[in-house]
Design a protein around this motif. Sequence first.
Motif, PDB file in Angstrom:
ATOM      1  N   ILE A  55       0.829  -1.205   0.000  1.00  0.00           N
ATOM      2  CA  ILE A  55       0.000   0.000   0.000  1.00  0.00           C
ATOM      3  C   ILE A  55       0.861   1.253   0.000  1.00  0.00           C
ATOM      4  CG2 ILE A  55      -1.753   1.335   1.237  1.00  0.00           C
ATOM      5  CD1 ILE A  55      -2.890  -1.237   2.307  1.00  0.00           C
ATOM      6  N   GLY A  56       1.787   1.356   0.923  1.00  0.00           N
ATOM      7  CA  GLY A  56       2.630   2.542   1.014  1.00  0.00           C
ATOM      8  C   GLY A  56       3.326   2.611   2.348  1.00  0.00           C
ATOM      9  N   LEU A  57       3.726   3.804   2.735  1.00  0.00           N
ATOM     10  CA  LEU A  57       4.545   4.021   3.921  1.00  0.00           C
ATOM     11  C   LEU A  57       3.862   5.040   4.828  1.00  0.00           C
ATOM     12  CD1 LEU A  57       7.498   3.034   4.746  1.00  0.00           C
ATOM     13  CD2 LEU A  57       8.212   5.354   4.123  1.00  0.00           C
ATOM     14  N   THR A  58       3.864   4.748   6.139  1.00  0.00           N
ATOM     15  CA  THR A  58       3.439   5.731   7.135  1.00  0.00           C
ATOM     16  C   THR A  58       4.650   6.071   7.985  1.00  0.00           C
ATOM     17  OG1 THR A  58       1.865   6.190   8.907  1.00  0.00           O
ATOM     18  CG2 THR A  58       2.662   3.940   8.764  1.00  0.00           C
ATOM     19  N   TYR A  59       4.813   7.341   8.345  1.00  0.00           N
ATOM     20  CA  TYR A  59       6.059   7.775   8.992  1.00  0.00           C
ATOM     21  C   TYR A  59       5.820   9.000   9.866  1.00  0.00           C
ATOM     22  CZ  TYR A  59       5.934  11.207   5.221  1.00  0.00           C
ATOM     23  OH  TYR A  59       5.541  12.204   4.370  1.00  0.00           O
ATOM     24  N   TYR A  60       6.786   9.231  10.744  1.00  0.00           N
ATOM     25  CA  TYR A  60       6.815  10.468  11.534  1.00  0.00           C
ATOM     26  C   TYR A  60       8.262  10.729  11.960  1.00  0.00           C
ATOM     27  CZ  TYR A  60       6.969   7.345  15.627  1.00  0.00           C
ATOM     28  OH  TYR A  60       7.327   6.389  16.534  1.00  0.00           O
ATOM     29  N   TYR A  79       1.904   6.893  -0.761  1.00  0.00           N
ATOM     30  CA  TYR A  79       1.348   5.696  -1.375  1.00  0.00           C
ATOM     31  C   TYR A  79       2.144   5.316  -2.610  1.00  0.00           C
ATOM     32  CZ  TYR A  79      -2.422   6.504   1.878  1.00  0.00           C
ATOM     33  OH  TYR A  79      -3.120   6.677   3.030  1.00  0.00           O
ATOM     34  N   VAL A  80       2.145   4.022  -2.903  1.00  0.00           N
ATOM     35  CA  VAL A  80       2.952   3.508  -4.012  1.00  0.00           C
ATOM     36  C   VAL A  80       2.346   3.960  -5.341  1.00  0.00           C
ATOM     37  CG1 VAL A  80       3.892   1.462  -5.115  1.00  0.00           C
ATOM     38  CG2 VAL A  80       3.632   1.523  -2.628  1.00  0.00           C
ATOM     39  N   GLN A  81       3.174   4.536  -6.162  1.00  0.00           N
ATOM     40  CA  GLN A  81       2.774   4.961  -7.506  1.00  0.00           C
ATOM     41  C   GLN A  81       3.418   4.020  -8.521  1.00  0.00           C
ATOM     42  OE1 GLN A  81       0.858   7.872  -8.359  1.00  0.00           O
ATOM     43  NE2 GLN A  81       0.854   7.069 -10.434  1.00  0.00           N
ATOM     44  N   TYR A  82       2.600   3.472  -9.402  1.00  0.00           N
ATOM     45  CA  TYR A  82       3.102   2.535 -10.411  1.00  0.00           C
ATOM     46  C   TYR A  82       3.119   3.198 -11.776  1.00  0.00           C
ATOM     47  CZ  TYR A  82       2.446  -1.175  -6.943  1.00  0.00           C
ATOM     48  OH  TYR A  82       2.517  -1.949  -5.825  1.00  0.00           O
ATOM     49  N   ALA A  83       4.151   2.921 -12.514  1.00  0.00           N
ATOM     50  CA  ALA A  83       4.226   3.389 -13.899  1.00  0.00           C
ATOM     51  C   ALA A  83       3.325   2.518 -14.769  1.00  0.00           C
ATOM     52  CB  ALA A  83       5.668   3.351 -14.396  1.00  0.00           C
ATOM     53  N   ALA A  84       3.174   2.920 -16.017  1.00  0.00           N
ATOM     54  CA  ALA A  84       2.185   2.287 -16.907  1.00  0.00           C
ATOM     55  C   ALA A  84       2.379   0.784 -17.047  1.00  0.00           C
ATOM     56  CB  ALA A  84       2.212   2.959 -18.266  1.00  0.00           C
TER      57      ALA A  84
END
Length: 511
Positions: A55-60, A79-84
């Motif tokens: 899904i992605g990363l949560t951070y502080y 959040y994870v972004q995917y290329a085409a």
Amino acid sequence: TAASITVNATTSIATVKFWSKGISEPASAFASETLTATGTTYTKSLTSAILTDPIGLTYYFEVTDNTQATVLSNTGKTYVQYAAADQTIPNLRFGSQVSSYQIISVPLELTTKTVTAVFDELGAYDKKQWRLFTYSANDNREYPSFSTIDAGKGYWFIARTSTSIAVGEGKTVAADETTPFKLNLSTGWNLIGNPYNFRISWAEVLSANSTATGVGNLKIFTSGALTDSNVLDRYQGAFVFFSDPNITNITLDVPVLRNKSLGGRVGGAQTIENALTDSHWEVPLYLSRDDLRNELGGIGMHPNAKDEGKDAFDQVSVPLPEGLGFFELQTNHPEVRATFNKDVVTRKENYTWEMQVRRDEDLPLTLSWENHFFGTSDQNLVLFDPATHQQVDMKTKTTYLIGKDTKSLRFMYGSKEYVESKLDSEIPQLGDPYPVPAKEMVNIPFRIPSGGSVHVNLDVYDLQGRLIEKLVNKEHAPGSYITPWQTETKGMFLVRLKIGNSVQTKKISIQ
């Protein structure tokens, strides 16, 4: 992409730590890294090397000054972004057979979500090459009656030619532990899709929504089998039934925490293996033909079940696309405007289920069941085929071949006297010979009603009344019988059954 925090003066700062974890991981997965300032700013590059979570990363940030006082920043998320070309639909089956259908989903918020963009590798829409359906407003709808592919929705898909399908540029859904993905269900059937790029447990979804009532289990179609499942794989869709007399819609939270222990497909419905005399018993009924299998049928009894209407033990028929070429067993329930694949009634000593055999093509089917848990009581469970007058003791047999002429089946439960009386009322003394037409071999069913043994004559004549063959000439006890007759002569014949003073005649066609 980078995350950063700026302080007033680095000389008063002892350490700045960057804490992070994958969004689908538990809080215990948080790990820290000490950062070095550039000027008064502490920066952490959010590269693909650390964006490994589905899904992605949560951070502080944790800032500690020279007095050891600590301040925590607000929590950030990326959040994870995917290329085409990054994401292709996995585990696709290709071909023109019904078993090549599957229910798919896309767990991304696509940049361009049109059907034409997602499936551009397949070319222009051509029903002879590929087809796509969704389910909306209680109806299966084929493209182009809809235009987009949305996260959380499922789609029937089939394609004749093997092709790698990259879904296009997109980002994972914006969800976390406090704001999970919202799955909207309306009354009746819903075709949902896995919103996450990892396998999810439906039991965990239901547990996270403990106040929700009337939400059924997952029904998936995979490798030609329509079955229950407790697991929804990545890029997979499923049917879910929702029914609550108090509301027409419900929203389910789909937990983001990933269960890494989930293995392969896990059956969703608990198998009830109670004896036929128990207060609650069920017999799953499986229909199959070649590489296709429907595992959703069944009969049973429960003290809390209802004869009329739907209860928690019944299984409403899954709405398959028209012309799919599949098959099922159905009991009609006009009081709820539905048909059931599994019909569980309230506990009683004697009962008969009548189930329709629904199939798009009049091809033979195999019906199977398990009986090792039936017990040794005197209660009977008999399968009766009105088309052939065949009866099967389900306590001793586990399969039955359903011929093309069979339109319905009856399942008779109860005492020997009850079953015999039902068969006496159902079966004429001389049944219809089958198959129709026959080739060399024909089966002739007949029944001796209750009342004692009688002398039986069963003879075959030609249309001029000449005796061709005597098949039976002896005493028979009450019960059902099937006598085969084999001949190499083609044409029309008459079979005559004489029991006492009663005489019945039927035609036989040999081709």
